[in-house]
Design a protein around this motif. Structure first.
Motif, PDB file in Angstrom:
ATOM      1  N   GLY A 284       0.816  -1.214   0.000  1.00  0.00           N
ATOM      2  CA  GLY A 284       0.000   0.000   0.000  1.00  0.00           C
ATOM      3  C   GLY A 284       0.849   1.263   0.000  1.00  0.00           C
ATOM      4  N   ILE A 285       1.939   1.249   0.769  1.00  0.00           N
ATOM      5  CA  ILE A 285       2.847   2.404   0.793  1.00  0.00           C
ATOM      6  C   ILE A 285       3.424   2.645  -0.598  1.00  0.00           C
ATOM      7  CG2 ILE A 285       5.008   3.315   1.718  1.00  0.00           C
ATOM      8  CD1 ILE A 285       4.440   1.680   4.271  1.00  0.00           C
ATOM      9  N   LEU A 286       3.835   1.575  -1.257  1.00  0.00           N
ATOM     10  CA  LEU A 286       4.402   1.695  -2.602  1.00  0.00           C
ATOM     11  C   LEU A 286       3.408   2.322  -3.570  1.00  0.00           C
ATOM     12  CD1 LEU A 286       6.615   1.118  -4.684  1.00  0.00           C
ATOM     13  CD2 LEU A 286       5.667  -1.196  -4.932  1.00  0.00           C
ATOM     14  N   LEU A 287       2.164   1.883  -3.530  1.00  0.00           N
ATOM     15  CA  LEU A 287       1.143   2.431  -4.422  1.00  0.00           C
ATOM     16  C   LEU A 287       0.911   3.916  -4.130  1.00  0.00           C
ATOM     17  CD1 LEU A 287      -0.948   1.988  -6.627  1.00  0.00           C
ATOM     18  CD2 LEU A 287      -2.555   1.188  -4.875  1.00  0.00           C
ATOM     19  N   GLY A 288       0.899   4.281  -2.853  1.00  0.00           N
ATOM     20  CA  GLY A 288       0.710   5.684  -2.489  1.00  0.00           C
ATOM     21  C   GLY A 288       1.842   6.573  -2.981  1.00  0.00           C
ATOM     22  N   ILE A 289       3.070   6.106  -2.864  1.00  0.00           N
ATOM     23  CA  ILE A 289       4.216   6.885  -3.339  1.00  0.00           C
ATOM     24  C   ILE A 289       4.145   7.075  -4.850  1.00  0.00           C
ATOM     25  CG2 ILE A 289       6.732   6.853  -3.622  1.00  0.00           C
ATOM     26  CD1 ILE A 289       6.893   5.420  -0.907  1.00  0.00           C
ATOM     27  N   LEU A 290       3.738   6.019  -5.566  1.00  0.00           N
ATOM     28  CA  LEU A 290       3.603   6.124  -7.023  1.00  0.00           C
ATOM     29  C   LEU A 290       2.556   7.167  -7.405  1.00  0.00           C
ATOM     30  CD1 LEU A 290       3.844   2.358  -8.083  1.00  0.00           C
ATOM     31  CD2 LEU A 290       5.615   4.123  -8.233  1.00  0.00           C
ATOM     32  N   LEU A 291       1.471   7.254  -6.620  1.00  0.00           N
ATOM     33  CA  LEU A 291       0.450   8.263  -6.897  1.00  0.00           C
ATOM     34  C   LEU A 291       0.983   9.680  -6.662  1.00  0.00           C
ATOM     35  CD1 LEU A 291      -2.845   6.705  -5.470  1.00  0.00           C
ATOM     36  CD2 LEU A 291      -2.329   7.249  -7.850  1.00  0.00           C
ATOM     37  N   LEU A 292       1.852   9.846  -5.678  1.00  0.00           N
ATOM     38  CA  LEU A 292       2.469  11.158  -5.464  1.00  0.00           C
ATOM     39  C   LEU A 292       3.343  11.564  -6.650  1.00  0.00           C
ATOM     40  CD1 LEU A 292       3.634  11.253  -1.715  1.00  0.00           C
ATOM     41  CD2 LEU A 292       1.733  12.485  -2.758  1.00  0.00           C
ATOM     42  N   GLY A 299      -5.518  15.875  -6.819  1.00  0.00           N
ATOM     43  CA  GLY A 299      -6.291  14.674  -6.522  1.00  0.00           C
ATOM     44  C   GLY A 299      -5.408  13.465  -6.289  1.00  0.00           C
ATOM     45  N   SER A 300      -4.398  13.266  -7.162  1.00  0.00           N
ATOM     46  CA  SER A 300      -3.513  12.118  -6.998  1.00  0.00           C
ATOM     47  C   SER A 300      -2.628  12.281  -5.768  1.00  0.00           C
ATOM     48  CB  SER A 300      -2.638  11.933  -8.243  1.00  0.00           C
ATOM     49  OG  SER A 300      -1.749  13.031  -8.418  1.00  0.00           O
ATOM     50  N   ALA A 301      -2.260  13.521  -5.445  1.00  0.00           N
ATOM     51  CA  ALA A 301      -1.449  13.764  -4.254  1.00  0.00           C
ATOM     52  C   ALA A 301      -2.232  13.429  -2.990  1.00  0.00           C
ATOM     53  CB  ALA A 301      -0.985  15.216  -4.210  1.00  0.00           C
ATOM     54  N   PHE A 302      -3.494  13.843  -2.940  1.00  0.00           N
ATOM     55  CA  PHE A 302      -4.322  13.540  -1.775  1.00  0.00           C
ATOM     56  C   PHE A 302      -4.533  12.034  -1.636  1.00  0.00           C
ATOM     57  CE2 PHE A 302      -6.495  17.877  -2.580  1.00  0.00           C
ATOM     58  CZ  PHE A 302      -5.365  18.535  -2.088  1.00  0.00           C
ATOM     59  N   ALA A 303      -4.833  11.370  -2.779  1.00  0.00           N
ATOM     60  CA  ALA A 303      -5.029   9.916  -2.755  1.00  0.00           C
ATOM     61  C   ALA A 303      -3.746   9.206  -2.339  1.00  0.00           C
ATOM     62  CB  ALA A 303      -5.487   9.431  -4.123  1.00  0.00           C
ATOM     63  N   GLY A 304      -2.607   9.733  -2.790  1.00  0.00           N
ATOM     64  CA  GLY A 304      -1.319   9.149  -2.428  1.00  0.00           C
ATOM     65  C   GLY A 304      -1.064   9.217  -0.934  1.00  0.00           C
ATOM     66  N   LEU A 305      -1.385  10.363  -0.320  1.00  0.00           N
ATOM     67  CA  LEU A 305      -1.190  10.497   1.126  1.00  0.00           C
ATOM     68  C   LEU A 305      -2.088   9.529   1.892  1.00  0.00           C
ATOM     69  CD1 LEU A 305      -0.923  14.386   1.508  1.00  0.00           C
ATOM     70  CD2 LEU A 305       0.903  12.699   1.850  1.00  0.00           C
ATOM     71  N   VAL A 306      -3.326   9.369   1.423  1.00  0.00           N
ATOM     72  CA  VAL A 306      -4.234   8.423   2.083  1.00  0.00           C
ATOM     73  C   VAL A 306      -3.698   7.003   1.977  1.00  0.00           C
ATOM     74  CG1 VAL A 306      -6.534   7.397   2.031  1.00  0.00           C
ATOM     75  CG2 VAL A 306      -6.279   9.858   1.755  1.00  0.00           C
ATOM     76  N   LEU A 307      -3.221   6.623   0.788  1.00  0.00           N
ATOM     77  CA  LEU A 307      -2.728   5.259   0.583  1.00  0.00           C
ATOM     78  C   LEU A 307      -1.434   4.992   1.361  1.00  0.00           C
ATOM     79  CD1 LEU A 307      -3.498   4.576  -3.176  1.00  0.00           C
ATOM     80  CD2 LEU A 307      -4.326   3.293  -1.202  1.00  0.00           C
ATOM     81  N   ILE A 308      -0.563   5.984   1.452  1.00  0.00           N
ATOM     82  CA  ILE A 308       0.645   5.814   2.270  1.00  0.00           C
ATOM     83  C   ILE A 308       0.238   5.574   3.724  1.00  0.00           C
ATOM     84  CG2 ILE A 308       2.733   6.945   3.164  1.00  0.00           C
ATOM     85  CD1 ILE A 308       2.952   8.395   0.479  1.00  0.00           C
TER      86      ILE A 308
END
Length: 389
Positions: A284-292, A299-308
């Motif tokens: 999950g952390i990996l997916l969040g970092i990729l979204l950042l 939108g992707s930055a916010f989703a990335g922080l949630v996923l991290i």
């Protein structure tokens, strides 16, 4: 009595989380008022982490002598006093001085409470209790964002949290008889509160198979979590162009992700073991970092922080809960103490290092920095598993 003690432990975990994200959420305002470079947040964070390292290494000795209840109550009292000190400070030097008791109070209570829960409760309880930490950590930035949006100073944000900490401290002192009754009744596992053996030295602990690897894994986990906590607001302001009060609120999405993830993790532990939960979190952390890293706007930055945050959720409680199983109940308090210490070394060193990078290069490098830490954490944890088998 058992349920009442569990409720008190929930409150204690909330108190642990309340101040954790305050500095990061308020720093975009603080550094301008204090007339210091943006990277100076790392200095305060380093002092707090140094105090937690010292007190974590002493947690085995303190818990054996005074018991978990007293260590928890007095440690939270110390952090409450330090937070009030932050609320009346108007210089960088004063903040650095108050950071000393803040760190010393945080380390002992963290290590002592985590070991108590690892020994006495199942994995789902560890996840849900750490969810309470996330509740506190999520409330902190909202409180600070409220103070800033209402035209108040960052000092008032700290003062609100200090008052909440004082109330929790009073409850913890009233709960001391409950801890004593629990310890006298005995448990299925040998707890340090009632253990007659002497504390293990740091040299002996390091030579336990797998100890060095789990210390590195904890170093990386807390380095990643604290770097995200400290620099997410600055990343959103300086890289994404958000206002300071909006960034303080959106940065809390990271802690909201941790909170929701730990609530969910409690149920997932009924199906998955600790190792599987850790690997799930790392994914999950990996997916969040990729979204950042993706250039898809805020939108992707916010989703990335949630996923991290969601990814971080099961890692910490699962590693802690597996400590008695991997290293033995007799050694668990000592092992958790050094794990906490190594974690705080990561907290101490890695966020300030990124501060230097942000100051001299760009805050845009935050996702790549987090990715490097994650890769090292995965490698260390997998190597530890091979050794303890």
């Amino acid at each position: 009595m058992f349920q009442l003690l569990l409720a008190i432990i929930y409150l204690a975990f909330i108190s642990l989380g309340l101040p954790d994200a305050l500095l990061g959420s308020a720093w975009p305002t603080m550094y301008q008022e204090l007339s210091v470079p943006v990277s100076f947040a790392g200095g305060i964070s380093m002092i707090i982490a140094a105090g937690t390292i010292i007190s974590s290494l002493q947690s085995d000795r303190l818990t054996r002598r005074f018991g978990t209840g007293k260590v928890t109550a007095f440690s939270v009292l110390m952090t409450a006093a330090a937070l009030f000190g932050f609320s009346v400070s108007h210089s960088y030097v004063a903040l650095c001085l108050w950071a000393i008791p803040y760190g010393l109070g945080a380390g002992s209570v963290d290590a002592s409470l985590n070991n108590y829960v690892a020994l006495h409760y199942e994995s789902r309880h560890m996840s849900w209790l750490h969810c309470m930490w996330g509740v506190g950590a999520s409330l902190g930035p909202y409180v600070m964002g409220y103070a800033l949006s209402e035209g108040q100073s960052w000092n008032m944000g700290y003062r609100y949290i200090a008052v909440l900490q004082i109330v929790l401290t009073v409850l913890l002192f009233f709960s001391l008889p409950l801890w004593n009754k629990k310890q006298e009744s005995g448990t299925a596992k040998a707890a340090p509160d009632s253990c007659s053996s002497t504390p293990l030295s740091l040299g002996k602990i390091i030579h336990i198979p797998g100890a060095k690897e789990v210390m590195v894994a904890f170093f990386c986990y807390c380095a990643l979590k604290q770097t995200t906590s400290l620099w997410a607001s600055s990343y959103l302001v300086l890289r994404r162009g958000l206002s300071e009060d909006a960034a303080a609120g959106f940065a809390s999405l990271f802690f909201a992700g941790i909170t929701a993830g730990r609530a969910l993790s409690g149920f997932l532990t009924l199906k998955f073991n600790d190792t599987q939960m850790i690997r799930l979190g790392q994914s999950g952390i990996l997916l969040g970092i990729l979204l950042l890293l993706l250039p898809f706007g805020n939108g992707s930055a916010f989703a990335g922080l949630v996923l991290i945050g969601l990814g971080c959720a099961p890692v910490y409680p699962s590693i802690i809960h597996s400590t008695p199983k991997n290293f033995g109940a007799e050694k668990s308090q000592a092992m958790i103490g050094v794990q906490m210490a190594s974690a705080y070394v990561g907290t101490c060193l890695m966020p300030p290092v990124f501060g230097v990078i942000a100051n001299h290069i760009s805050t845009a490098l935050l996702p790549l920095y987090l990715l490097l830490i994650l890769v090292l954490m995965i490698f260390a944890h997998e190597k530890m598993l091979k050794k303890v088998k």
